[in-house]
Design a protein around this motif. Sequence first.
Motif, short mmCIF file in Angstrom:
data_model
loop_
_atom_site.label_atom_id
_atom_site.label_comp_id
_atom_site.label_asym_id
_atom_site.label_seq_id
_atom_site.Cartn_x
_atom_site.Cartn_y
_atom_site.Cartn_z
N MET A 1 3.30 -25.26 30.64
CA MET A 1 3.86 -25.83 29.41
C MET A 1 3.76 -24.85 28.24
N VAL A 2 2.60 -24.18 28.16
CA VAL A 2 2.38 -23.20 27.09
C VAL A 2 3.38 -22.06 27.20
N ASN A 3 3.60 -21.58 28.43
CA ASN A 3 4.55 -20.48 28.64
C ASN A 3 5.98 -20.90 28.29
N ILE A 4 6.32 -22.13 28.61
CA ILE A 4 7.67 -22.63 28.31
C ILE A 4 7.90 -22.66 26.81
N ILE A 5 6.91 -23.20 26.07
CA ILE A 5 7.01 -23.27 24.60
C ILE A 5 7.12 -21.86 24.01
N SER A 6 6.30 -20.96 24.55
CA SER A 6 6.30 -19.58 24.06
C SER A 6 7.65 -18.90 24.29
N ILE A 7 8.22 -19.08 25.47
CA ILE A 7 9.50 -18.45 25.80
C ILE A 7 10.64 -19.05 24.97
N ILE A 8 10.64 -20.38 24.84
CA ILE A 8 11.68 -21.04 24.02
C ILE A 8 11.60 -20.57 22.57
N SER A 9 10.37 -20.48 22.05
CA SER A 9 10.18 -20.02 20.66
C SER A 9 10.70 -18.61 20.48
N LYS A 10 10.44 -17.75 21.47
CA LYS A 10 10.87 -16.34 21.39
C LYS A 10 12.39 -16.24 21.29
N TYR A 11 13.08 -17.00 22.08
CA TYR A 11 14.55 -16.91 22.06
C TYR A 11 15.15 -17.61 20.84
N LEU A 12 14.51 -18.68 20.40
CA LEU A 12 14.98 -19.34 19.18
C LEU A 12 14.83 -18.42 17.97
N ILE A 13 13.76 -17.63 17.94
CA ILE A 13 13.56 -16.66 16.85
C ILE A 13 14.74 -15.70 16.79
N LEU A 14 15.16 -15.20 17.96
CA LEU A 14 16.28 -14.25 18.00
C LEU A 14 17.58 -14.90 17.55
N ILE A 15 17.79 -16.16 17.94
CA ILE A 15 19.01 -16.87 17.54
C ILE A 15 19.06 -17.05 16.03
N PHE A 16 17.97 -17.54 15.45
CA PHE A 16 17.95 -17.78 14.00
C PHE A 16 17.92 -16.46 13.22
#
Length: 473
Positions: A1-16
């Motif tokens: 779960m932690v890895n999923i949140i971390s990966i999603i956050s990483k890609y959302l940062i790039l999008i925004f």
Amino acid sequence: MVNIISIISKYLILIFMGLYVWKCFSYFTAHTAAKRKSNLNHQIVYIFIIHALCHVCMYFNTMNKDIVLYYLVEILIAILYILIFHEVYKEASRLITNNIAFLMLIGYTILFRLSPALARKQFILATVALVITSFLPAVMKRLPKLKEWGVGYAIAGIAFLLMVFLPHVGVEVNGSRNWINLFGLGIQPMEIVKILFILFIASSLVKLETVKELFINAIVAAVFCLILVAEKDFGAMFIFYVCYVLMVYLATSRTTILILGIGLIVGGVFGMYALFKDTSFFSHILVRVEAWKDPFKFQSTGGYQVCESLFAIGTGGLTGTGLGKGMPYLIPVAESDFIFAAICEEMGVIFGLALLLIYVSSFIAIINIAMRCKEPFYKYMTFGMAMCYIIQVFLNVGGTVKFIPSTGVTLPLVSYGLSSVFSTLIMFSMIQYTYILVSKEASEAEDEKESILQYYERKAAEKAGGVPGEGEY
């Protein structure tokens, strides 16, 4: 779960991050004030989202609970700065203010990742600098004779530069004697002197009438550069020299100035190399040049910094390892000279390129302000500061990616260092004053245009018999 949140956050940062950059440049193409305001409001939202996602990513990768507190305090200061500054200076550039807040927040984030102690110190001192420099536009408004203090700027700048040679005051760092120690606080005089230098050149160019005056002006500028050479601070010398040549070119519009400027710097480099190549004077510069030419050949010695920087950027790839998952602490002086490599390792090359575009958008905005300003002194001053700012970005990033030899120059508002942050905030506040002047000039021109239109409309009405002329009542 932690890895999923971390990966999603990483890609959302790039999008925004991409959305923020898009708003930076679409601001220039917006045809209405309402559209520009909408772009700027969206930017503020993206700033907070990116900053929040960075801290989410860092928290789940490090499980450091202090991250939450730091996020709240940092974002509070950013909100207060944006709101209060534009409440006081309603005509200031919101694009520049947004970019300042964004860059400083990114700097705090990556510094916390590298060293929480340095991040705390940077945050406290930068916040104080932010408050102090915010008064500058109001102070400048009350000092209409700034353009007449050219001699004072030159004397103060040269005196401050020479302080590095005082015993027990000047400090040598990485082969260059360009720091002073005052009351236990390390200060790099060049960061403040570059502002005095630009003010001196701008003041001199306003009064420039003869070739003799230009020659005297060039001699004083050469004194600044020669002191920096004596300090072995060649990165700073390059900034001063290029700013001088380009400011003179702006004032004179003579292509020969550019040709002569390029010829002198090339001749000077080869001449100094011939004179000092067999002495210790150039030793640390030669090490950096050899490391630049083939860093892997000297990986265990002078090329170690560049090699680690390139390894970090390559490890991060396009999207980065994620905040807290890389090893940026292996990069020497990652908190200052090589902070761009640390950013690319954990946040990705895409993020790094987007960061450069934000710097470019600020540069375009400042050049725009300079070109629109009718007051020569502020025009030259703003142009010089724009060039100083973008050259510093070029030198820092160029050294990090092995495009040029490392120069020891910091990345504005992101790298650790009070002197660098303070001087950059001073320049941006002075640029904001120029923008306020430009807005005032535009408003006056619009009023004048409206008055002229009303005059001719009234005359046309009088001629048609619709409105009585003067004396007809």
